[in-house]
Design an enzyme around this catalytic site. Structure first.
Site, PDB file in Angstrom:
ATOM      1  N   TYR A   1      16.819  44.757  80.374  1.00 17.50           N
ATOM      2  CA  TYR A   1      16.337  43.618  79.598  1.00 17.50           C
ATOM      3  C   TYR A   1      15.271  42.934  80.445  1.00 17.50           C
ATOM      4  O   TYR A   1      15.549  42.489  81.561  1.00 17.50           O
ATOM      5  CB  TYR A   1      17.446  42.592  79.335  1.00 17.50           C
ATOM      6  CG  TYR A   1      18.515  42.982  78.348  1.00 17.50           C
ATOM      7  CD1 TYR A   1      18.383  44.075  77.502  1.00 17.50           C
ATOM      8  CD2 TYR A   1      19.691  42.224  78.258  1.00 17.50           C
ATOM      9  CE1 TYR A   1      19.376  44.410  76.595  1.00 17.50           C
ATOM     10  CE2 TYR A   1      20.690  42.543  77.349  1.00 17.50           C
ATOM     11  CZ  TYR A   1      20.536  43.638  76.520  1.00 17.50           C
ATOM     12  OH  TYR A   1      21.511  43.958  75.621  1.00 17.50           O
TER      13      TYR A   1
ATOM     14  N   HIS B   1      26.249  49.290  76.817  1.00 18.23           N
ATOM     15  CA  HIS B   1      26.835  49.299  75.474  1.00 18.23           C
ATOM     16  C   HIS B   1      25.856  49.865  74.450  1.00 18.23           C
ATOM     17  O   HIS B   1      24.636  49.853  74.670  1.00 18.23           O
ATOM     18  CB  HIS B   1      27.216  47.875  75.047  1.00 18.23           C
ATOM     19  CG  HIS B   1      26.024  46.974  74.890  1.00 18.23           C
ATOM     20  ND1 HIS B   1      25.452  46.300  75.955  1.00 18.23           N
ATOM     21  CD2 HIS B   1      25.279  46.646  73.801  1.00 18.23           C
ATOM     22  CE1 HIS B   1      24.423  45.590  75.536  1.00 18.23           C
ATOM     23  NE2 HIS B   1      24.287  45.788  74.222  1.00 18.23           N
TER      24      HIS B   1
ATOM     25  N   THR C   1      24.735  49.007  70.700  1.00 23.14           N
ATOM     26  CA  THR C   1      24.849  47.947  69.701  1.00 23.14           C
ATOM     27  C   THR C   1      25.306  48.557  68.379  1.00 23.14           C
ATOM     28  O   THR C   1      24.653  49.453  67.838  1.00 23.14           O
ATOM     29  CB  THR C   1      23.506  47.224  69.510  1.00 23.14           C
ATOM     30  OG1 THR C   1      23.081  46.694  70.765  1.00 23.14           O
ATOM     31  CG2 THR C   1      23.642  46.101  68.504  1.00 23.14           C
TER      32      THR C   1
ATOM     33  N   SER D   1      20.570  49.985  75.733  1.00 25.38           N
ATOM     34  CA  SER D   1      19.562  49.379  76.608  1.00 25.38           C
ATOM     35  C   SER D   1      19.978  49.518  78.068  1.00 25.38           C
ATOM     36  O   SER D   1      21.153  49.380  78.414  1.00 25.38           O
ATOM     37  CB  SER D   1      19.381  47.899  76.257  1.00 25.38           C
ATOM     38  OG  SER D   1      18.769  47.766  75.000  1.00 25.38           O
TER      39      SER D   1
ATOM     40  N   HIS E   1      21.043  52.897  70.127  1.00 22.00           N
ATOM     41  CA  HIS E   1      20.453  52.940  71.459  1.00 22.00           C
ATOM     42  C   HIS E   1      21.374  52.246  72.456  1.00 22.00           C
ATOM     43  O   HIS E   1      22.255  51.472  72.086  1.00 22.00           O
ATOM     44  CB  HIS E   1      19.086  52.247  71.468  1.00 22.00           C
ATOM     45  CG  HIS E   1      19.177  50.769  71.244  1.00 22.00           C
ATOM     46  ND1 HIS E   1      19.347  50.221  69.989  1.00 22.00           N
ATOM     47  CD2 HIS E   1      19.153  49.712  72.115  1.00 22.00           C
ATOM     48  CE1 HIS E   1      19.421  48.915  70.087  1.00 22.00           C
ATOM     49  NE2 HIS E   1      19.310  48.575  71.370  1.00 22.00           N
TER      50      HIS E   1
END
Length: 223
Positions: free
Chosen positions: A165, A82, A84, A162, A160
């Site tokens: 994580y 995704h 953000t 990601s 961005h």
């Protein structure tokens, strides 16, 4: 003597009446919880919510493969690819749904995003990511949704996606960055469309992401 016996019986009779009245009053006192709806939703409970831009399905599949390759070597939780759009904001669910729908109406149409490079960040949720060009389309979509949510960031919007994580050392992050470019050599030049917006519950204190949950989704128009 007769009067004494009569008096004693009379007192006993009064005692029985008093005891009966006492039991009756106890049995007929209303239960204070009787009218409480134990399953009534907590409409005032707040949670942390975010808005995500979801890529088209073909790109989602490609990025998921890349993310899986990175996790197999560097660990970290699984999450949906995704961009953000609105960062973490604390609201009730009703408030979040209402603001999300208003924000989506402000965006309405599918928009394009272009990867600038694979980059590394300074904290868990931006360990390794695809930095996007801050085009007018991308920035305005975020601005419209943020306005609806009343969200004000202390730093300029950095679009961005990601792809990992994790809490890694700087050396490990660089290795993960290099690994991403090996796993998908052209990922740094990826162009794709944001076809949907999604409202997610995202407790940022939960790094396992087990409590994260999609609440609502909006399909952007292609016209």
């Amino acid at each position: 003597m007769f009067n004494n016996i009569f008096f004693i019986k009379f007192l006993s009779f009064l005692g029985l009446i008093a005891i009966s009245l006492l039991f009756y009053s106890i049995l007929t006192v209303p239960d204070p919880m009787q009218n409480v709806q134990l399953n009534e939703p907590e409409t005032t409970k707040t949670e942390v919510y975010s808005v995500w831009g979801i890529p088209s399905e073909d790109v989602t599949g490609r990025v998921k493969k890349l993310m899986g390759g990175l996790r197999s070597e560097f660990g970290g939780p699984q999450f949906e690819p995704h961009v953000t759009v609105v960062g973490a904001v604390r609201l009730t669910e009703d408030e979040a749904r209402d603001k999300f729908r208003k924000g989506c109406e402000g965006v309405k149409k599918v928009y394009s995003a272009n990867v600038e490079k694979v980059d590394i960040g300074t904290f868990f949720y931006q360990c390794v990511y695809l930095l996007l060009h801050p085009t007018n389309e991308v920035v305005e979509a975020s601005a419209r949704c943020c306005s609806s949510f009343g969200y004000n960031s202390s730093s300029p919007y950095m679009p961005h996606m990601s792809i990992l994580y994790a809490d890694l050392t700087d050396e490990e992050k660089k290795k993960a960055q290099e690994k991403a470019c090996i796993l998908d050599e052209s990922i740094g030049n990826l162009s794709f469309q944001i076809s949907r917006l999604a409202l997610y519950k995202t407790d940022t204190d939960d790094k396992s992401l087990k409590s994260w949950e999609k609440i609502e989704e909006y399909n952007l128009s292609t016209n």
